[in-house]
Design a protein around this motif. Structure first.
Motif, PDB file in Angstrom:
ATOM      1  N   GLY A  80       0.760  -1.234   0.026  1.00  0.00           N
ATOM      2  CA  GLY A  80      -0.199  -0.038   0.006  1.00  0.00           C
ATOM      3  C   GLY A  80       1.059   1.352   0.095  1.00  0.00           C
ATOM      4  N   LEU A  81       1.926   1.213   0.845  1.00  0.00           N
ATOM      5  CA  LEU A  81       2.856   2.491   0.743  1.00  0.00           C
ATOM      6  C   LEU A  81       3.542   2.830  -0.536  1.00  0.00           C
ATOM      7  CD1 LEU A  81       3.473   4.551   2.957  1.00  0.00           C
ATOM      8  CD2 LEU A  81       5.475   3.058   3.901  1.00  0.00           C
ATOM      9  N   LEU A  82       4.035   1.660  -1.100  1.00  0.00           N
ATOM     10  CA  LEU A  82       4.737   1.590  -2.401  1.00  0.00           C
ATOM     11  C   LEU A  82       3.681   2.279  -3.559  1.00  0.00           C
ATOM     12  CD1 LEU A  82       7.026  -1.468  -2.604  1.00  0.00           C
ATOM     13  CD2 LEU A  82       7.650   0.882  -2.415  1.00  0.00           C
ATOM     14  N   MET A  83       2.294   1.809  -3.231  1.00  0.00           N
ATOM     15  CA  MET A  83       1.481   2.312  -4.269  1.00  0.00           C
ATOM     16  C   MET A  83       0.904   3.721  -4.286  1.00  0.00           C
ATOM     17  SD  MET A  83       0.950  -0.302  -6.425  1.00  0.00           S
ATOM     18  CE  MET A  83      -0.437  -0.388  -7.013  1.00  0.00           C
ATOM     19  N   THR A  84       1.098   4.262  -2.854  1.00  0.00           N
ATOM     20  CA  THR A  84       0.567   5.816  -2.546  1.00  0.00           C
ATOM     21  C   THR A  84       1.694   6.583  -2.650  1.00  0.00           C
ATOM     22  OG1 THR A  84      -0.713   4.621  -0.874  1.00  0.00           O
ATOM     23  CG2 THR A  84      -0.218   6.982  -0.613  1.00  0.00           C
ATOM     24  N   VAL A  85       2.856   6.282  -2.353  1.00  0.00           N
ATOM     25  CA  VAL A  85       4.074   7.357  -2.616  1.00  0.00           C
ATOM     26  C   VAL A  85       4.084   7.902  -3.886  1.00  0.00           C
ATOM     27  CG1 VAL A  85       6.454   7.790  -2.206  1.00  0.00           C
ATOM     28  CG2 VAL A  85       5.297   6.414  -0.742  1.00  0.00           C
ATOM     29  N   LEU A  92       8.967  16.084  -6.940  1.00  0.00           N
ATOM     30  CA  LEU A  92       9.474  14.823  -7.175  1.00  0.00           C
ATOM     31  C   LEU A  92      10.567  14.494  -6.152  1.00  0.00           C
ATOM     32  CD1 LEU A  92       9.990  12.475  -9.179  1.00  0.00           C
ATOM     33  CD2 LEU A  92      12.187  13.970 -10.386  1.00  0.00           C
ATOM     34  N   TRP A  93      11.571  15.259  -5.724  1.00  0.00           N
ATOM     35  CA  TRP A  93      12.195  15.099  -4.547  1.00  0.00           C
ATOM     36  C   TRP A  93      11.449  14.594  -3.522  1.00  0.00           C
ATOM     37  CZ3 TRP A  93      12.306  17.371   0.289  1.00  0.00           C
ATOM     38  CH2 TRP A  93      11.540  18.316   0.397  1.00  0.00           C
ATOM     39  N   PHE A  94      10.387  15.155  -3.224  1.00  0.00           N
ATOM     40  CA  PHE A  94       9.793  14.491  -1.789  1.00  0.00           C
ATOM     41  C   PHE A  94       9.234  12.940  -1.997  1.00  0.00           C
ATOM     42  CE2 PHE A  94       6.188  14.318   1.145  1.00  0.00           C
ATOM     43  CZ  PHE A  94       6.813  14.815   2.223  1.00  0.00           C
ATOM     44  N   ARG A  95       8.750  12.586  -3.423  1.00  0.00           N
ATOM     45  CA  ARG A  95       8.347  11.286  -3.593  1.00  0.00           C
ATOM     46  C   ARG A  95       9.592  10.388  -3.438  1.00  0.00           C
ATOM     47  NH1 ARG A  95       4.839  12.230  -8.701  1.00  0.00           N
ATOM     48  NH2 ARG A  95       6.059  14.197  -8.792  1.00  0.00           N
ATOM     49  N   ALA A  96      10.548  10.900  -4.013  1.00  0.00           N
ATOM     50  CA  ALA A  96      11.858  10.278  -4.167  1.00  0.00           C
ATOM     51  C   ALA A  96      12.232   9.881  -2.401  1.00  0.00           C
ATOM     52  CB  ALA A  96      13.084  10.810  -4.946  1.00  0.00           C
ATOM     53  N   VAL A  97      12.251  10.803  -1.804  1.00  0.00           N
ATOM     54  CA  VAL A  97      12.673  10.567  -0.428  1.00  0.00           C
ATOM     55  C   VAL A  97      11.826   9.825   0.665  1.00  0.00           C
ATOM     56  CG1 VAL A  97      12.573  11.658   1.793  1.00  0.00           C
ATOM     57  CG2 VAL A  97      13.868  12.827  -0.052  1.00  0.00           C
ATOM     58  N   GLY A  98      10.550   9.866   0.010  1.00  0.00           N
ATOM     59  CA  GLY A  98       9.384   8.788   0.463  1.00  0.00           C
ATOM     60  C   GLY A  98       9.770   7.535  -0.052  1.00  0.00           C
ATOM     61  N   THR A 102      10.417   4.250   2.323  1.00  0.00           N
ATOM     62  CA  THR A 102       9.525   2.886   2.501  1.00  0.00           C
ATOM     63  C   THR A 102      10.584   1.712   2.099  1.00  0.00           C
ATOM     64  OG1 THR A 102       7.880   4.151   1.206  1.00  0.00           O
ATOM     65  CG2 THR A 102       7.868   1.768   1.123  1.00  0.00           C
ATOM     66  N   LEU A 103      11.521   1.859   1.217  1.00  0.00           N
ATOM     67  CA  LEU A 103      12.746   0.881   0.951  1.00  0.00           C
ATOM     68  C   LEU A 103      13.459   0.622   2.291  1.00  0.00           C
ATOM     69  CD1 LEU A 103      13.938   1.526  -2.600  1.00  0.00           C
ATOM     70  CD2 LEU A 103      12.183  -0.340  -1.799  1.00  0.00           C
ATOM     71  N   VAL A 104      13.626   1.596   3.012  1.00  0.00           N
ATOM     72  CA  VAL A 104      14.360   1.416   4.328  1.00  0.00           C
ATOM     73  C   VAL A 104      13.744   0.576   5.440  1.00  0.00           C
ATOM     74  CG1 VAL A 104      15.346   2.614   6.384  1.00  0.00           C
ATOM     75  CG2 VAL A 104      16.148   3.396   3.922  1.00  0.00           C
ATOM     76  N   VAL A 105      12.479   0.961   5.146  1.00  0.00           N
ATOM     77  CA  VAL A 105      11.469   0.076   6.120  1.00  0.00           C
ATOM     78  C   VAL A 105      11.456  -1.213   5.884  1.00  0.00           C
ATOM     79  CG1 VAL A 105       9.088  -0.210   6.826  1.00  0.00           C
ATOM     80  CG2 VAL A 105       9.938   2.216   6.795  1.00  0.00           C
ATOM     81  N   GLY A 106      11.421  -1.408   4.448  1.00  0.00           N
ATOM     82  CA  GLY A 106      11.480  -2.792   3.956  1.00  0.00           C
ATOM     83  C   GLY A 106      12.612  -3.635   4.299  1.00  0.00           C
ATOM     84  N   VAL A 107      13.787  -2.762   4.271  1.00  0.00           N
ATOM     85  CA  VAL A 107      14.916  -3.654   4.569  1.00  0.00           C
ATOM     86  C   VAL A 107      14.815  -4.039   6.251  1.00  0.00           C
ATOM     87  CG1 VAL A 107      17.576  -3.225   5.148  1.00  0.00           C
ATOM     88  CG2 VAL A 107      16.409  -2.673   2.866  1.00  0.00           C
ATOM     89  N   TRP A 108      14.380  -3.356   6.906  1.00  0.00           N
ATOM     90  CA  TRP A 108      14.225  -3.299   8.322  1.00  0.00           C
ATOM     91  C   TRP A 108      13.211  -4.300   8.699  1.00  0.00           C
ATOM     92  CZ3 TRP A 108      16.667  -2.428  12.600  1.00  0.00           C
ATOM     93  CH2 TRP A 108      16.247  -2.701  13.858  1.00  0.00           C
ATOM     94  N   LEU A 109      12.015  -4.529   7.859  1.00  0.00           N
ATOM     95  CA  LEU A 109      11.063  -5.540   8.132  1.00  0.00           C
ATOM     96  C   LEU A 109      11.674  -6.956   7.880  1.00  0.00           C
ATOM     97  CD1 LEU A 109       7.836  -4.031   6.843  1.00  0.00           C
ATOM     98  CD2 LEU A 109       8.283  -5.029   9.033  1.00  0.00           C
TER      99      LEU A 109
END
Length: 141
Positions: A80-85, A92-98, A102-109
């Motif tokens: 859901g997060l990957l679809m929303t961001v 564009l820079w804000f979406r890239a940071v988001g 999200t990828l950092v959270v995925g690595v942590w998960l």
């Protein structure tokens, strides 16, 4: 031409120890992706470590793999997060940071259950050693 696929003993024990926690993780993700507890991951990884140590393997490796198997379904919660961001109307820079966050959270998960699984597998291997496994053959036999 026969196609044979054989799993190592470490992977067999990791599947035994990781599939049950994976099913619990899938159930939790489907119920509520914001509250994932990885129930049974420590116990499943410890069992995998114990079982593989009985056959002369490394408990840490089996526990790590069981943790990977048990924690992998948690990545589904990021869908859901990957679809929303990308669809949020921001620069564009804000979406890239988001997306990076999200990828950092995925690595942590994924890293957390793998770490817990490795430690639990080591504990299971230690328990197997305390019980006298792997049993060494008697001299002269």
């Amino acid at each position: 031409m026969s196609l044979q696929f054989e799993l190592s003993k470490t992977w067999q024990c990791a599947l035994i120890g990781g599939l049950v926690p994976a099913m619990f993780t899938v159930a939790q993700v489907l119920q509520s992706s914001s509250n994932i507890t990885f129930q049974g991951l420590f116990l499943g990884s410890a069992i995998a470590g114990y079982l593989v140590k009985r056959h002369g393997g490394t408990g840490t490796a089996a526990g790590l793999r069981a943790g990977l198997i048990g924690g992998l379904p948690a990545l589904w919660s990021l869908k859901g997060l990957l679809m929303t961001v990308p669809t949020v109307p921001n620069p564009l820079w804000f979406r890239a940071v988001g997306l990076i966050m999200t990828l950092v959270v995925g690595v942590w998960l994924l890293a957390l259950p793998v770490l817990v699984g490795a430690l639990a597998g080591r504990f299971g291997g230690w328990l197997a050693e305390r019980r006298g496994y792997p049993r060494l053959p008697a001299a002269g036999s």
